[in-house]
Design a protein around this motif. Structure first.
Motif, PDB file in Angstrom:
ATOM      1  N   ASN A  70       0.878  -1.180   0.000  1.00 57.10           N
ATOM      2  CA  ASN A  70       0.000   0.000   0.000  1.00 57.10           C
ATOM      3  C   ASN A  70       0.914   1.228   0.000  1.00 57.10           C
ATOM      4  O   ASN A  70       1.130   1.856   1.033  1.00 57.10           O
ATOM      5  CB  ASN A  70      -0.899  -0.028   1.242  1.00 57.10           C
ATOM      6  N   PRO A  71       1.490   1.576  -1.169  1.00 59.07           N
ATOM      7  CA  PRO A  71       2.547   2.600  -1.223  1.00 59.07           C
ATOM      8  C   PRO A  71       2.033   4.026  -1.038  1.00 59.07           C
ATOM      9  O   PRO A  71       0.881   4.337  -1.356  1.00 59.07           O
ATOM     10  CB  PRO A  71       3.145   2.413  -2.620  1.00 59.07           C
ATOM     11  N   LEU A  72       2.923   4.885  -0.536  1.00 54.15           N
ATOM     12  CA  LEU A  72       2.656   6.316  -0.361  1.00 54.15           C
ATOM     13  C   LEU A  72       3.647   7.119  -1.198  1.00 54.15           C
ATOM     14  O   LEU A  72       4.748   6.648  -1.497  1.00 54.15           O
ATOM     15  CB  LEU A  72       2.811   6.697   1.114  1.00 54.15           C
ATOM     16  N   PRO A  73       3.294   8.364  -1.547  1.00 57.43           N
ATOM     17  CA  PRO A  73       4.238   9.227  -2.275  1.00 57.43           C
ATOM     18  C   PRO A  73       5.466   9.534  -1.418  1.00 57.43           C
ATOM     19  O   PRO A  73       5.416   9.503  -0.190  1.00 57.43           O
ATOM     20  CB  PRO A  73       3.417  10.502  -2.539  1.00 57.43           C
ATOM     21  N   MET A 116       7.822  12.801   5.566  1.00 54.16           N
ATOM     22  CA  MET A 116       7.164  13.230   6.802  1.00 54.16           C
ATOM     23  C   MET A 116       7.284  12.151   7.872  1.00 54.16           C
ATOM     24  O   MET A 116       7.478  12.437   9.057  1.00 54.16           O
ATOM     25  CB  MET A 116       5.683  13.520   6.546  1.00 54.16           C
ATOM     26  N   CYS A 117       7.171  10.899   7.457  1.00 53.94           N
ATOM     27  CA  CYS A 117       7.284   9.784   8.408  1.00 53.94           C
ATOM     28  C   CYS A 117       8.681   9.729   9.005  1.00 53.94           C
ATOM     29  O   CYS A 117       8.842   9.540  10.211  1.00 53.94           O
ATOM     30  CB  CYS A 117       6.957   8.469   7.700  1.00 53.94           C
ATOM     31  N   GLN A 174      10.328  12.532  12.531  1.00 54.35           N
ATOM     32  CA  GLN A 174       9.417  12.106  13.594  1.00 54.35           C
ATOM     33  C   GLN A 174       8.679  13.253  14.266  1.00 54.35           C
ATOM     34  O   GLN A 174       7.696  13.037  14.958  1.00 54.35           O
ATOM     35  CB  GLN A 174      10.186  11.284  14.632  1.00 54.35           C
ATOM     36  N   GLY A 175       9.137  14.482  14.058  1.00 48.18           N
ATOM     37  CA  GLY A 175       8.450  15.624  14.651  1.00 48.18           C
ATOM     38  C   GLY A 175       7.389  16.225  13.745  1.00 48.18           C
ATOM     39  O   GLY A 175       6.738  17.202  14.117  1.00 48.18           O
ATOM     40  N   ASP A 176       7.203  15.632  12.549  1.00 48.41           N
ATOM     41  CA  ASP A 176       6.257  16.180  11.582  1.00 48.41           C
ATOM     42  C   ASP A 176       4.873  15.565  11.805  1.00 48.41           C
ATOM     43  O   ASP A 176       4.573  14.464  11.328  1.00 48.41           O
ATOM     44  CB  ASP A 176       6.746  15.902  10.163  1.00 48.41           C
ATOM     45  N   LYS A 182      -2.107  12.489   9.594  1.00 49.42           N
ATOM     46  CA  LYS A 182      -3.300  12.613   8.740  1.00 49.42           C
ATOM     47  C   LYS A 182      -3.228  11.581   7.613  1.00 49.42           C
ATOM     48  O   LYS A 182      -4.202  10.854   7.353  1.00 49.42           O
ATOM     49  CB  LYS A 182      -3.374  14.029   8.180  1.00 49.42           C
ATOM     50  N   TYR A 183      -2.087  11.512   6.954  1.00 50.02           N
ATOM     51  CA  TYR A 183      -1.934  10.580   5.839  1.00 50.02           C
ATOM     52  C   TYR A 183      -1.842   9.140   6.334  1.00 50.02           C
ATOM     53  O   TYR A 183      -2.264   8.204   5.644  1.00 50.02           O
ATOM     54  CB  TYR A 183      -0.680  10.946   5.034  1.00 50.02           C
ATOM     55  N   TYR A 184      -1.293   8.967   7.534  1.00 50.68           N
ATOM     56  CA  TYR A 184      -1.202   7.626   8.099  1.00 50.68           C
ATOM     57  C   TYR A 184      -2.592   7.056   8.374  1.00 50.68           C
ATOM     58  O   TYR A 184      -2.848   5.878   8.117  1.00 50.68           O
ATOM     59  CB  TYR A 184      -0.375   7.662   9.383  1.00 50.68           C
ATOM     60  N   ARG A 185      -3.527   7.884   8.855  1.00 49.13           N
ATOM     61  CA  ARG A 185      -4.907   7.437   9.066  1.00 49.13           C
ATOM     62  C   ARG A 185      -5.537   7.021   7.737  1.00 49.13           C
ATOM     63  O   ARG A 185      -6.238   6.007   7.655  1.00 49.13           O
ATOM     64  CB  ARG A 185      -5.744   8.561   9.696  1.00 49.13           C
TER      65      ARG A 185
END
Length: 415
Positions: free
Chosen positions: A65-68, A74-75, A78-80, A85-88
């Motif tokens: 389930n890839p992400l851009p 952002m991942c 760790q402070g971002d 939001k995108y993880y949900r």
């Protein structure tokens, strides 16, 4: 053979931390179960190349389930907080993929593996009719603030805000609480989390550290007659890791034992390095400190085999894999009796000191290390004991426990 569907956002055969955790869990579990894994696609090529070399490859089935790239960045930062939001959204799409897998395969158990933080239980707990396991879970509780002395105001503010947020979300975050109620089994990553869950949510929580050991037959080096006593420290230069405590510990040892060397491994490209380098000068121990910078893991292991003691000063952890690596390399450990290191290190392979404050701890650490300098027979026995501890903490032993939990839940479900 049990068919297990695992949600593991981070899986990589070539990394440590969460990606390495994910890889070690699914590949070792596949020795005993048929494993279906949903993961993000950043390391797809590495995963597929590594799986082909495994004897248990027929028991591993990966779904991506890839992400851009911009969200992956952002991942990594760790402070971002934007990442969540995108993880949900990623978890909701993962739920859809999971339902498709279940429609086409007989799935006996659903397991939410990582990320392991309590704020991240995924969405697969929403699936009914199949036992759901969550864990190991970490992050519950708060960091002691007694080690903030001398830290910049930004660090103090962040630590206090994080504690407040943890206290509030730990009790009232509905996503985590719903997953906690739904789970047929919850595994806690360390004793701190175990006690928190048991006190606030459920009595039947299971203590199971998130990482494990590979048993290695590394020859023991004889360091008893060495003129230099090498202490190794490895970690990020941030507040949680408390490198300053290690430096102040050496300053207390230097007078009694002038041939102490503190070998520090970590990225020097930050303000903390400048501040602590100046502290070494102020304490007049520059000659006792070696800054290795950020080096490959293979070189870290070589340093472990050449060192006398691993000094681990962190006050806020899950179960740090570097502790397991130290045991794998027959290196005795001196650390705080807290978090995952407090569970992993016992009297046979190290010395644990209680959490107190930034003034008292250097004296406690120095006293512990001095006891090993003056009793090399005890130190060498700890080296020997590491071999046994490796087996007790091995991935194979851990996965057999997990399969036992699966079987127990499935038996209870039938009954």
């Amino acid at each position: 053979m049990i068919n297990v569907l695992i949600n593991a956002y981070a899986v990589s055969p070539n990394w440590g931390s969460e990606p390495g955790l994910g890889w070690n869990w699914v590949t070792n579990l596949a020795k005993y179960c048929n494993v279906y894994v949903i993961t993000e696609g950043e390391w797809k090529q590495e995963i597929e190349a590594a799986v082909e070399k495994l004897p248990q490859k027929d028991n591993l089935h990966f779904y991506y389930n890839p992400l851009p790239d911009r969200i992956r960045k952002m991942c990594w930062n760790q402070g971002d907080w934007r990442f969540y939001k995108y993880y949900r959204q990623w978890q909701e799409k993962t739920l859809t993929i999971a339902k498709e897998i279940i429609a086409n395969n007989q799935i006996d158990v659903i397991h939410q593996l990582n990320m392991i933080g309590f704020r991240e239980p995924g969405s697969l707990w929403k699936i009914n009719g199949i036992p759901f396991i969550w864990g190991p879970v970490g992050g519950y509780g708060w960091t002691t603030l007694k080690y903030l002395s001398g830290q910049p105001i930004s660090v103090k503010t962040k630590a206090i805000l994080k504690n407040i947020l943890n206290i509030i979300q730990g009790k009232f975050y509905s996503l985590s609480n719903n997953a906690m109620k739904r789970a047929d089994c919850v595994m806690a990553a360390n004793s701190n989390v175990y006690n928190y869950i048991k006190r606030n949510f459920r009595e039947d929580v299971v203590l199971l550290n998130e990482t494990g050991c590979y048993v290695k037959n590394i020859p023991l080096s004889e360091n008893e007659n060495n003129q230099v006593f090498n202490i190794l420290w490895v970690g990020k230069f941030d507040y949680r890791k408390q490198l300053e405590l290690a430096i102040r510990t050496v300053s207390q040892l230097e007078g009694a034992y002038p041939f102490i060397k503190l070998n520090i491994v970590g990225d020097k490209d930050n303000f903390t390095y400048s501040r602590l380098s100046e502290l070494c000068s102020t304490l007049n121990i520059e000659q006792n400190v070696v800054w290795h910078g950020k080096i490959p893991n293979k070189e870290v292991h070589q340093l472990m085999q050449e060192s006398d003691v691993f000094l681990f000063t962190s006050i806020d952890e899950g179960t740090p894999h570097v502790i397991l690596e130290s045991i794998q390399n027959n290196l005795p450990i001196v650390c705080f009796d807290t978090c995952g290191q407090g569970d992993v290190v016992n009297d046979s392979v190290g010395i644990k000191i209680p959490l107190s404050n930034s003034s008292q701890s250097p004296s406690d650490f120095a006293r512990a290390i001095l006891s090993l300098i003056n009793n090399r027979k005890r130190l060498n026995q700890m080296r020997l004991n590491c071999s046994l501890r490796q087996r007790e903490l091995s991935w194979d032993v851990k996965m057999k426990k997990v399969v036992g939990i699966y079987n127990s839940i499935l038996q209870n479900t039938k009954e």
